[in-house]
Design a protein around this motif. Structure first.
Motif, PDB file in Angstrom:
ATOM      1  N   LYS A  23       0.888  -1.175   0.010  1.00 57.57           N
ATOM      2  CA  LYS A  23       0.134  -0.144   0.037  1.00 57.57           C
ATOM      3  C   LYS A  23       0.878   1.287   0.097  1.00 57.57           C
ATOM      4  O   LYS A  23       2.072   1.169   0.538  1.00 57.57           O
ATOM      5  CB  LYS A  23      -0.694   0.023   1.408  1.00 57.57           C
ATOM      6  N   THR A  24       0.631   2.143  -0.970  1.00 58.74           N
ATOM      7  CA  THR A  24       0.948   3.417  -0.464  1.00 58.74           C
ATOM      8  C   THR A  24       0.273   4.519  -0.212  1.00 58.74           C
ATOM      9  O   THR A  24      -0.944   4.702  -0.351  1.00 58.74           O
ATOM     10  CB  THR A  24       1.410   3.985  -2.057  1.00 58.74           C
ATOM     11  N   LYS A  42       0.155   4.765  -7.999  1.00 65.66           N
ATOM     12  CA  LYS A  42      -1.125   4.741  -7.266  1.00 65.66           C
ATOM     13  C   LYS A  42      -0.937   5.357  -5.910  1.00 65.66           C
ATOM     14  O   LYS A  42      -0.012   5.535  -5.361  1.00 65.66           O
ATOM     15  CB  LYS A  42      -1.557   3.488  -7.114  1.00 65.66           C
ATOM     16  N   ASP A  85      -2.942   4.588  -2.251  1.00 68.68           N
ATOM     17  CA  ASP A  85      -4.172   3.912  -1.734  1.00 68.68           C
ATOM     18  C   ASP A  85      -4.761   4.323  -0.373  1.00 68.68           C
ATOM     19  O   ASP A  85      -6.057   4.359  -0.129  1.00 68.68           O
ATOM     20  CB  ASP A  85      -3.511   2.704  -0.887  1.00 68.68           C
ATOM     21  N   SER A 141      -6.479   4.238  -8.530  1.00 72.73           N
ATOM     22  CA  SER A 141      -6.038   3.419  -7.397  1.00 72.73           C
ATOM     23  C   SER A 141      -7.190   2.800  -6.524  1.00 72.73           C
ATOM     24  O   SER A 141      -6.678   2.047  -5.715  1.00 72.73           O
ATOM     25  CB  SER A 141      -5.268   4.375  -6.738  1.00 72.73           C
ATOM     26  N   THR A 142      -8.242   2.713  -7.114  1.00 74.78           N
ATOM     27  CA  THR A 142      -9.380   2.032  -6.021  1.00 74.78           C
ATOM     28  C   THR A 142      -9.156   0.593  -6.050  1.00 74.78           C
ATOM     29  O   THR A 142      -8.646  -0.105  -6.857  1.00 74.78           O
ATOM     30  CB  THR A 142     -10.648   2.308  -6.721  1.00 74.78           C
ATOM     31  N   CYS A 186      -9.604   3.006  -2.819  1.00 69.43           N
ATOM     32  CA  CYS A 186      -8.880   3.746  -1.936  1.00 69.43           C
ATOM     33  C   CYS A 186      -9.231   4.674  -0.783  1.00 69.43           C
ATOM     34  O   CYS A 186     -10.749   4.672  -1.167  1.00 69.43           O
ATOM     35  CB  CYS A 186      -7.802   4.597  -2.933  1.00 69.43           C
ATOM     36  N   ARG A 187      -8.600   5.261  -0.054  1.00 69.91           N
ATOM     37  CA  ARG A 187      -9.251   6.128   1.190  1.00 69.91           C
ATOM     38  C   ARG A 187      -8.872   7.425   1.264  1.00 69.91           C
ATOM     39  O   ARG A 187      -7.617   7.557   1.022  1.00 69.91           O
ATOM     40  CB  ARG A 187      -9.032   5.331   2.365  1.00 69.91           C
ATOM     41  N   GLN A 195     -13.637  -0.656   5.067  1.00 64.64           N
ATOM     42  CA  GLN A 195     -13.625  -0.655   3.515  1.00 64.64           C
ATOM     43  C   GLN A 195     -14.736   0.315   2.666  1.00 64.64           C
ATOM     44  O   GLN A 195     -14.507   0.780   1.715  1.00 64.64           O
ATOM     45  CB  GLN A 195     -13.395  -2.115   2.877  1.00 64.64           C
TER      46      GLN A 195
END
Length: 321
Positions: free
Chosen positions: A43-44, A121, A123, A169-170, A172-173, A276
């Motif tokens: 994850k980024t 991306k 995340d 990037s989905t 994602c938050r 999520q």
């Protein structure tokens, strides 16, 4: 008479001490803690304000979980030093620092351009950075009141400029660190560049602005697989309160959460798989909680959004939300 006054004063002091004690116990017993061992490998995370306080503790925790972290820092030298310390602590070398001054629209654009060139991306985008001034009135390079520029307009523009990458990037938050202090302030839609307003009050105003922006953002991103949530870290002994005078500074030091405790809700909202599909929600002490009705006015939130677009000078060629 003198004896009576002394007695009354003694009762007042005892009452005050009892009140502070009860408040202290309440604050300490309601602290939320995210205890999951979920990882963030692969994850980024892009976080603003990761050099100190809540942001630093968030970076430290997510680094331990294996996340690749982009620290957006106004003071690049400080950011590099913090990065090196966290790499040494956690063994996670996937931490990079990029220069960003949220009070400057040009800096936001330069930063976003660099991210779009170098990143595949994002995340999790964490709007954590914030500033507060006790009394000094300051303007940004764009002529905006500094607290509003840094805490609202900068993040608003940044989100727009990165939205296409976020969509790619989905799932994602987007997380927005606000505060329970939003309850005592209102955004004046007739004065969105409040240069003459008491600066410290504007910190509270921006916390309301964060939620108004976030609610409208969540509404516009519905069904996009991008979630938007807001965080109340609680009353924390961080740099925001570093100039509080004696004896209130003792209350801050010994009763408020420390930065690690204050970061727990941000960490939970970044990591937990249980969130999520949660969007447009407000979290405090690692629990979902309710928002006051005044901040959930769809008409005002839309108007604030539209006026913010004008103030940040969003171009027709820029990504739209």
């Amino acid at each position: 008479m003198f004896v009576i006054l002394l007695t009354l004063l003694a009762y007042l002091l005892v009452g005050l001490m009892i009140g502070i004690g009860v408040w202290h116990v309440w604050l300490r017993t309601t602290v939320g803690k995210f205890q999951s061992d979920e990882t963030m490998t692969g994850k980024t995370v892009l976080i603003t304000g990761g050099n100190s306080g809540l942001g630093l503790e968030t970076v430290r925790d997510l680094a331990r979980r294996g996340a690749r972290i982009i620290m957006a820092s106004r003071k690049i030298d400080v950011g590099m030093k913090v990065r090196d310390e966290i790499i040494e602590e956690t063994g996670n070398k996937n931490i990079i620092v990029r220069k960003l001054d949220l009070s400057s629209f040009q800096s936001v654009r330069d930063f976003s351009s660099e991210i779009l060139k170098t990143e595949k991306k994002i995340d999790v985008l964490i709007h954590n950075s914030g500033c507060a001034s006790t009394s000094k009135k300051r303007k940004s390079v764009d002529g905006l009141e500094m607290t509003m520029a840094t805490n609202h307009y900068g993040p608003f523009l940044l989100t727009h400029l990165l939205i296409d990458l976020l969509k790619e990037s989905t799932p994602c938050r987007i997380l927005i660190v606000s505060s329970a202090y939003y309850k005592i302030a209102r955004v004046d839609l007739n004065n969105l560049n409040p240069l003459d307003t008491f600066p410290f009050y504007l910190y509270y105003v921006t916390k309301t602005a964060n939620i108004m922006f976030g609610l409208e953002l969540a509404k516009r991103l519905k069904n996009s697989n991008i979630t938007v949530n807001f965080i109340n870290p609680g009353m924390c002994s961080t740099a925001i309160f570093k100039k509080v005078p004696f004896p209130l500074n003792l209350l801050v030091k010994y009763s408020f959460k420390n930065a690690k405790e204050g970061a727990q809700t941000t960490i939970m909202c970044s990591v937990s798989k249980l969130l999520q599909n949660k969007s447009g929600k407000y979290f405090s002490d690692c629990r979902e909680t309710s928002l006051m009705n005044f901040v959930k006015d769809d008409v005002k939130n839309k108007k604030f959004w539209e006026e913010s677009i004008k103030i940040v000078q969003l171009k027709s060629t820029d990504p739209q939300i």
